[in-house]
Design an enzyme around this catalytic site. Sequence first.
Site, PDB file in Angstrom:
ATOM      1  N   HIS A 206     -37.716  78.362  78.761  1.00  0.00           N
ATOM      2  CA  HIS A 206     -37.543  76.911  78.904  1.00  0.00           C
ATOM      3  C   HIS A 206     -36.063  76.584  79.069  1.00  0.00           C
ATOM      4  O   HIS A 206     -35.203  77.440  78.823  1.00  0.00           O
ATOM      5  CB  HIS A 206     -38.074  76.187  77.664  1.00  0.00           C
ATOM      6  CG  HIS A 206     -37.282  76.481  76.424  1.00  0.00           C
ATOM      7  ND1 HIS A 206     -37.386  77.676  75.724  1.00  0.00           N
ATOM      8  CD2 HIS A 206     -36.328  75.765  75.769  1.00  0.00           C
ATOM      9  CE1 HIS A 206     -36.551  77.669  74.707  1.00  0.00           C
ATOM     10  NE2 HIS A 206     -35.878  76.517  74.708  1.00  0.00           N
ATOM     11  N   ASP A 208     -33.336  73.492  77.600  1.00  0.00           N
ATOM     12  CA  ASP A 208     -33.294  72.466  76.558  1.00  0.00           C
ATOM     13  C   ASP A 208     -33.011  71.109  77.222  1.00  0.00           C
ATOM     14  O   ASP A 208     -32.117  71.009  78.067  1.00  0.00           O
ATOM     15  CB  ASP A 208     -32.188  72.785  75.529  1.00  0.00           C
ATOM     16  CG  ASP A 208     -32.489  74.061  74.738  1.00  0.00           C
ATOM     17  OD1 ASP A 208     -33.650  74.513  74.739  1.00  0.00           O
ATOM     18  OD2 ASP A 208     -31.545  74.604  74.125  1.00  0.00           O
ATOM     19  N   HIS A 263     -33.878  80.010  79.066  1.00  0.00           N
ATOM     20  CA  HIS A 263     -33.774  81.063  78.051  1.00  0.00           C
ATOM     21  C   HIS A 263     -35.105  81.248  77.336  1.00  0.00           C
ATOM     22  O   HIS A 263     -36.006  80.405  77.451  1.00  0.00           O
ATOM     23  CB  HIS A 263     -32.640  80.729  77.050  1.00  0.00           C
ATOM     24  CG  HIS A 263     -32.760  79.383  76.417  1.00  0.00           C
ATOM     25  ND1 HIS A 263     -32.495  78.199  77.076  1.00  0.00           N
ATOM     26  CD2 HIS A 263     -33.141  79.004  75.163  1.00  0.00           C
ATOM     27  CE1 HIS A 263     -32.689  77.173  76.271  1.00  0.00           C
ATOM     28  NE2 HIS A 263     -33.082  77.636  75.106  1.00  0.00           N
ATOM     29  N   ARG A 273     -35.975  87.657  62.636  1.00  0.00           N
ATOM     30  CA  ARG A 273     -34.862  86.943  63.271  1.00  0.00           C
ATOM     31  C   ARG A 273     -34.881  85.501  62.783  1.00  0.00           C
ATOM     32  O   ARG A 273     -35.934  84.873  62.751  1.00  0.00           O
ATOM     33  CB  ARG A 273     -35.007  86.976  64.796  1.00  0.00           C
ATOM     34  CG  ARG A 273     -33.895  86.259  65.529  1.00  0.00           C
ATOM     35  CD  ARG A 273     -33.920  86.604  67.016  1.00  0.00           C
ATOM     36  NE  ARG A 273     -32.702  86.171  67.665  1.00  0.00           N
ATOM     37  CZ  ARG A 273     -32.518  84.966  68.164  1.00  0.00           C
ATOM     38  NH1 ARG A 273     -33.466  84.062  68.105  1.00  0.00           N
ATOM     39  NH2 ARG A 273     -31.367  84.651  68.730  1.00  0.00           N
TER      40      ARG A 273
HETATM   41  C1  LIG Z   1     -43.390  72.178  74.661  1.00  0.00           C
HETATM   42  C2  LIG Z   1     -42.484  71.380  74.168  1.00  0.00           C
HETATM   43  C3  LIG Z   1     -41.716  71.690  72.916  1.00  0.00           C
HETATM   44  C4  LIG Z   1     -40.491  70.826  73.082  1.00  0.00           C
HETATM   45  C5  LIG Z   1     -41.136  69.574  73.619  1.00  0.00           C
HETATM   46  C6  LIG Z   1     -41.968  70.129  74.770  1.00  0.00           C
HETATM   47  O1  LIG Z   1     -43.001  69.277  75.198  1.00  0.00           O
HETATM   48  C7  LIG Z   1     -41.008  70.438  75.927  1.00  0.00           C
HETATM   49  C8  LIG Z   1     -39.553  70.674  75.430  1.00  0.00           C
HETATM   50  C9  LIG Z   1     -39.516  71.479  74.126  1.00  0.00           C
HETATM   51  C10 LIG Z   1     -38.154  71.516  73.463  1.00  0.00           C
HETATM   52  C11 LIG Z   1     -37.284  72.736  73.856  1.00  0.00           C
HETATM   53  C12 LIG Z   1     -35.933  72.615  73.154  1.00  0.00           C
HETATM   54  C13 LIG Z   1     -36.067  72.243  71.669  1.00  0.00           C
HETATM   55  O2  LIG Z   1     -36.508  73.373  70.936  1.00  0.00           O
HETATM   56  C14 LIG Z   1     -37.064  71.079  71.475  1.00  0.00           C
HETATM   57  C15 LIG Z   1     -37.046  70.568  70.026  1.00  0.00           C
HETATM   58  C16 LIG Z   1     -36.781  69.999  72.458  1.00  0.00           C
HETATM   59  O3  LIG Z   1     -36.126  69.002  72.297  1.00  0.00           O
HETATM   60  O4  LIG Z   1     -37.437  70.267  73.636  1.00  0.00           O
HETATM   61  C17 LIG Z   1     -38.427  71.538  71.987  1.00  0.00           C
HETATM   62  C18 LIG Z   1     -39.606  70.559  71.841  1.00  0.00           C
HETATM   63  C19 LIG Z   1     -40.369  70.754  70.529  1.00  0.00           C
HETATM   64  O5  LIG Z   1     -40.520  71.874  70.044  1.00  0.00           O
HETATM   65  O6  LIG Z   1     -40.848  69.735  70.005  1.00  0.00           O
HETATM   66  O1  AKG Z   2     -34.244  80.974  68.502  1.00  0.00           O
HETATM   67  C1  AKG Z   2     -33.424  80.977  69.410  1.00  0.00           C
HETATM   68  O2  AKG Z   2     -32.465  81.739  69.455  1.00  0.00           O
HETATM   69  C2  AKG Z   2     -33.567  79.996  70.548  1.00  0.00           C
HETATM   70  C3  AKG Z   2     -34.726  79.055  70.358  1.00  0.00           C
HETATM   71  C4  AKG Z   2     -34.721  77.973  71.377  1.00  0.00           C
HETATM   72  O3  AKG Z   2     -34.351  78.181  72.506  1.00  0.00           O
HETATM   73  C5  AKG Z   2     -35.129  76.623  70.984  1.00  0.00           C
HETATM   74  O4  AKG Z   2     -35.512  76.442  69.799  1.00  0.00           O
HETATM   75  O5  AKG Z   2     -35.060  75.719  71.834  1.00  0.00           O
HETATM   76 FE   FE2 Z   3     -34.041  76.380  73.646  1.00  0.00          FE
END
Ligand SMILES: C=C1C[C@]23C[C@@]1(O)CC[C@H]2[C@@]12CC[C@H](O)[C@@](C)(C(=O)O1)[C@H]2[C@@H]3C(=O)O
Ligand code: AKG
Ligand code: FE2
Length: 330
Positions: A206, A208, A263, A273
């Site tokens: 994904h 961020d 990543h 981890r």
């Molecule tokens: C599948 C998902 C988890 C996420 C929200 C989403 O619908 C798409 C973006 C995902 C992500 C990736 C980065 C971060 O870990 C996170 C907190 C964010 O802001 O976007 C996660 C979201 C999540 O886990 O709630």
């Molecule tokens: O755990 C990690 O090192 C990265 C996890 C990550 O990419 C995320 O939480 O969005």
């Molecule tokens: Fe991430």
Amino acid sequence: MVVVSQPVLENFANIKTCKPTSNIFTEIPTVDLSDPDAKTLIVEACKEFGFFKLINHGVPMEFMDRLEADAMKFFNLPQPEKEKSGPPNPFGYGNKKIGPNGDVGWVEYLLFSTNPELFSQNGKFIIPGISESFWCFVNEYVSAVRNMACEVLEIIADELGIRPRNILSRLLRDEKSDSCFRLNHYPPCPELQALRGRNLIGFGDHTDPQIISIVRSNNTSGLQIALKDGTWVSVPSDHSSFFINVGDSLQVLTNGRFRSVRHRVLADGLNSRISMIFFGGPPLTEKITPLSSIMEQGEESLYNEFTWYDYKKSSYKTRLSDNRLGLFEK
Ligand SMILES: C=C1C[C@]23C[C@@]1(O)CC[C@H]2[C@@]12CC[C@H](O)[C@@](C)(C(=O)O1)[C@H]2[C@@H]3C(=O)O
Ligand SMILES: O=C(O)CCC(=O)C(=O)O
Ligand SMILES: [Fe+2]
């Protein structure tokens, strides 16, 4: 990618696997924050990789150690105890399920908002089951890492000729900043051999959505990033450094000059981890649009205009690996 066959490995139901990669990212751009050349190196790395390693960052090692120890204490609790802090909505404790749309990984986590209104109420931590000391260590760590993230954003602004130099950092310092913080625990997975040489996905690929993400992990490797040509490379772990990711919003604010890095994290067969990630996001009402001070004459935005609220709402309807920014490209 394939889904592990049932019922052989029921534990891994729906968790994806991937082919092993032998590429170790040895030329990882490493920036010493106290070095006068830091600004050039940071900007080059954000353009080429959307990713770099930061050393001499000024965040005390005790902050990381204290938080890691308390996080481990939490993740070692019996499952029913941890579940008192869940399910994530989106904040709280989650196990294997990531986000609301069916993504799963070999990971358990705690997700917090860092907005004071969503972090605590009447002096009590908003997520149930979190001890006072844990709460203090999260606060201490997040404040220090936010300051460091702001310093990095100001250096970026200087180097790109963005004025005023706090135009990016003020988004993280704003009391309405929609930043969040995540503790991920990837338990060791001894059954990995049963996957016949494939790797188990801890956290699927994904980008961020926010502006910048600051990642710190213990000394267990697993993080991989995708290079421009799509090749996956493994990032050697380093518990005393930070890894910085450019997020989708910074890609837009720089009109594509910086690249939001794709990543993922792979599970380890032997070692646990722990990672701690600060996601620096803007206030919900903030327009995410290329900064006028970097646009060249006649340059057009690559994206339709949207606010962070629009982007977040749309993101939460996507699967982890979706190209979320694609929906906003012109
Ligand atoms: C599948 C998902 C988890 C996420 C929200 C989403 O619908 C798409 C973006 C995902 C992500 C990736 C980065 C971060 O870990 C996170 C907190 C964010 O802001 O976007 C996660 C979201 C999540 O886990 O709630
Ligand atoms: O755990 C990690 O090192 C990265 C996890 C990550 O990419 C995320 O939480 O969005
Ligand atoms: Fe991430």
